[in-house]
Design an enzyme around this catalytic site. Structure first.
Site, short mmCIF file in Angstrom:
data_model
loop_
_atom_site.label_atom_id
_atom_site.label_comp_id
_atom_site.label_asym_id
_atom_site.label_seq_id
_atom_site.Cartn_x
_atom_site.Cartn_y
_atom_site.Cartn_z
N HIS A 1 0.81 -1.21 0.00
CA HIS A 1 0.00 0.00 0.00
C HIS A 1 0.85 1.27 0.00
O HIS A 1 1.91 1.34 0.61
CB HIS A 1 -0.93 0.01 1.22
CG HIS A 1 -0.21 -0.11 2.53
ND1 HIS A 1 0.32 0.97 3.21
CD2 HIS A 1 0.08 -1.19 3.29
CE1 HIS A 1 0.89 0.57 4.32
NE2 HIS A 1 0.76 -0.75 4.40
N ASP A 2 0.38 2.26 -0.76
CA ASP A 2 0.97 3.60 -0.77
C ASP A 2 2.37 3.66 -1.38
O ASP A 2 3.09 4.63 -1.16
CB ASP A 2 0.98 4.21 0.64
CG ASP A 2 -0.39 4.21 1.28
OD1 ASP A 2 -1.26 4.95 0.81
OD2 ASP A 2 -0.59 3.44 2.25
N GLY B 1 5.17 -1.05 2.59
CA GLY B 1 4.32 0.12 2.41
C GLY B 1 5.08 1.43 2.34
O GLY B 1 6.15 1.59 2.92
#
Length: 262
Positions: free
Chosen positions: A120-121, A138
């Site tokens: 994520h991200d 992440g």
């Protein structure tokens, strides 16, 4: 549109008429796929995911899945993939989280080999190469033209500057300035990516300036603050086309939050 009859595509999904979808692939309601993209067999694309033009996704990839983050509560976060990317077998790209900007991004013209994980991200630039089993935790940021060797592991929140390169099995827990080659666990720097720069049209003078910046940061025995001052002095004597690349390394030192591999 060339859709295999066994593919399961939500009626709300938005696919260009030229998109191809292979057998047994599953595409969710909030997915947008641009012209010329080809989705292989057994691919799952879910979440609020946008895929641009002329991408090629190979079998068994999972794209736009929920973040592997216990704080994620089903928010409508996003995954955005640009144009002309090749995404090989068993890759996993996750949505962003509200703890960051809410989006995971991949640029254009990337060559991403099998079993690569983008958590994520993460933000991946353009023209990168990720060899098999490169793993990004992440919030990792990867610059343009970066090459990650097979089984490279990158700790959360790390940044890798443009044109950097890692060897097979490298583990990164700190940031990597632009142009630097490194390998090992823990990672250590081993010069600049001179061959890659030659292939991309960098002049002899530009490469020399980058090499001098590397020496000041890694080989001079200076503290990081002293190296910054030395870089400022060196830049002042260079032509603009050479100073800009030294400045890229200098600026990176000011923006790192985890410190650099050194």
């Amino acid at each position: 549109m060339s859709i295999h009859p066994t593919a399961v595509i939500d009626p709300k999904a938005n696919l260009d008429s030229s998109v191809e979808v292979g057998p047994y692939s599953v595409i969710g309601p909030n997915v947008n796929i641009g012209a010329g993209s080809k989705i292989g067999p057994h691919v799952v694309i879910d979440g609020h995911t946008t895929i641009g033009r002329d991408n090629k996704l190979f079998q068994f990839s999972s794209i736009g899945g929920a973040p592997q983050d216990k704080k994620y509560a089903g928010e409508p976060t996003r995954l955005e993939i640009g144009d002309r990317n090749v995404i090989r077998e068993f890759c996993t790209f996750n949505l962003g989280t509200t703890q960051d900007g809410g989006v995971t991004t991949v640029g254009n013209d990337n060559w991403i080999m099998a079993y690569v994980h983008l958590a994520h991200d993460c933000h991946v630039g353009s023209n990168t190469i990720f060899a098999n089993n490169a793993q990004l935790a992440g919030h990792v940021h990867i610059g343009d033209w970066v090459i990650l060797g097979g089984f490279t592991n990158i700790h959360q929140f790390c940044r890798v500057g443009s044109h950097a390169m890692t060897g097979m099995g490298t583990t990164l827990t700190q940031d990597v300035p632009p142009f630097v080659m490194l390998s090992g666990n823990p990672a250590a720097a081993h010069g600049i990516n001179a061959e890659g720069l030659k292939r991309r049209g960098f002049s002899r003078e530009q490469i020399a300036a980058i090499r001098q910046a590397y020496k000041l940061i890694y080989k001079s025995g200076l503290t990081l603050e002293e190296a910054k001052s030395a870089l400022d002095t060196e830049q002042a004597a260079l032509a603009a086309s050479e100073a800009m690349h030294m400045q890229a390394m200098r600026s990176f030192l000011d923006t790192t939050t985890r410190g650099i591999v050194r």
